[in-house]
Design an enzyme around this catalytic site. Sequence first.
Site, PDB file in Angstrom:
ATOM      1  N   LYS A 114       0.841  -1.203   0.000  1.00  0.00           N
ATOM      2  CA  LYS A 114       0.000   0.000   0.000  1.00  0.00           C
ATOM      3  C   LYS A 114       0.878   1.256   0.000  1.00  0.00           C
ATOM      4  O   LYS A 114       0.605   2.216  -0.719  1.00  0.00           O
ATOM      5  CB  LYS A 114      -0.962  -0.017   1.189  1.00  0.00           C
ATOM      6  CG  LYS A 114      -2.033  -1.083   1.004  1.00  0.00           C
ATOM      7  CD  LYS A 114      -3.246  -0.858   1.872  1.00  0.00           C
ATOM      8  CE  LYS A 114      -4.378  -1.786   1.475  1.00  0.00           C
ATOM      9  NZ  LYS A 114      -4.492  -2.984   2.302  1.00  0.00           N
ATOM     10  N   LYS A 193      -4.479 -10.713 -10.093  1.00  0.00           N
ATOM     11  CA  LYS A 193      -5.354 -11.180  -9.023  1.00  0.00           C
ATOM     12  C   LYS A 193      -6.652 -10.353  -9.026  1.00  0.00           C
ATOM     13  O   LYS A 193      -6.599  -9.127  -9.128  1.00  0.00           O
ATOM     14  CB  LYS A 193      -4.633 -10.990  -7.675  1.00  0.00           C
ATOM     15  CG  LYS A 193      -5.487 -11.327  -6.487  1.00  0.00           C
ATOM     16  CD  LYS A 193      -4.981 -10.708  -5.192  1.00  0.00           C
ATOM     17  CE  LYS A 193      -6.139 -10.706  -4.216  1.00  0.00           C
ATOM     18  NZ  LYS A 193      -6.094  -9.933  -3.072  1.00  0.00           N
ATOM     19  N   LYS A 196     -10.882  -5.661  -5.754  1.00  0.00           N
ATOM     20  CA  LYS A 196     -11.590  -4.395  -5.998  1.00  0.00           C
ATOM     21  C   LYS A 196     -10.600  -3.248  -6.184  1.00  0.00           C
ATOM     22  O   LYS A 196     -10.911  -2.272  -6.847  1.00  0.00           O
ATOM     23  CB  LYS A 196     -12.616  -4.110  -4.900  1.00  0.00           C
ATOM     24  CG  LYS A 196     -12.061  -4.045  -3.512  1.00  0.00           C
ATOM     25  CD  LYS A 196     -13.156  -4.326  -2.494  1.00  0.00           C
ATOM     26  CE  LYS A 196     -12.554  -4.828  -1.199  1.00  0.00           C
ATOM     27  NZ  LYS A 196     -13.145  -6.053  -0.723  1.00  0.00           N
TER      28      LYS A 196
END
Length: 324
Positions: A114, A193, A196
Amino acid sequence: MSATKRVLSGIQPSGTLHLGNYFGMMKPAIELQEENECFYFIADYHALTQTPDPALLRERSLNVAIDFLACGLDPEKTTLFRQSDIPQVPALTWVLSCLTPVGLLERCHSYKDKVARGIAPNHGLFTYPVLMAADILMYGSHLVPVGKDQKQHLEVTRDLAIRFNNAYGETLVVPDAMIRDEVAVVPGIDGQKMSKSYDNTVEIFGPEKKIRKKIMKIVTDSTPMEEPKDPDTCNVFAIYKLMANEAEIAAMRERYTAGGMGYGHAKQALFEKYLETFAAFRQRRDELEQNLDEVEAILERGAERAREVAEGYLNAVKKATGLR
Ligand code: ADP
Ligand code: TRP
């Protein structure tokens, strides 16, 4: 001796349920309810690390509950609840935080990914794995069904349980992850993968037309219609395999290798298989949408049961650590 185990898992209310979530987590989790004592929850505290709009968080949390119920979770067998309805969880998180080396969290891939993607991390995001450990250790869970991407978080949980037990005596159950290798990673429509965060999902619920459009967009190579195709490198086939039975898979493999089938045909077959697989769930979901009070009542009963178990473990932790 009974083979019944306590199984626990959570899902963040951060988007709409997709095939990756369903095959990676929800389906295996629901299957376990027949033989085990299951606790499944909506990880709304975890979702808060992304600071969502309050109304959206509330709506998505309820949607996860509806999704679980529509996909076959039986509230008579399984305890379904919201994480934030269990006040013992943040308390245990704090106790575990005091045993967590900062370096352990700095090594977590999910956090590092992230940060690498440019997200400015807040403290909640950094300590996310400690909250997750508290979720698991709070109920004496033995088994945690999750997708492969959560493996490291489970290792952190085990590490913290062992650290606690070493420091204060045997108190917490050291859990095992349950990862189904065959569905370890469901590919998205772009072949990465399915997630969302990558905008490459195929949803379980929602308008049929939209789903068909997404399936038709699945990335394939450009082998011409008449030529044989390799099913094992094809995203359409990879997703088809999750829903079809062995005979259907063999027949589809044959159509790929024989040539004469275009990717459009494979996608249409996938769409039909998708509808067949999820038709009953989709209908059940529409019914639940009309009975939101029932869904709320299920969540409240679940939270009551979860708090009972959580209170027992928190008392033991407090006693062991000298807090009480
Ligand atoms: P997303 O990647 O869409 O944000 P989450 O991180 O909220 O999904 O994952 C919820 C659950 O679904 C987790 O247990 C996760 O491991 C599983 N999961 C998500 N995407 C996939 C995938 N593509 N394949 C297998 N499991 C997945
Ligand atoms: N981190 C998990 C995910 O993103 C969700 C989660 C939170 C969870 N707490 C948990 C999963 C405890 C299993 C057990 O998918």
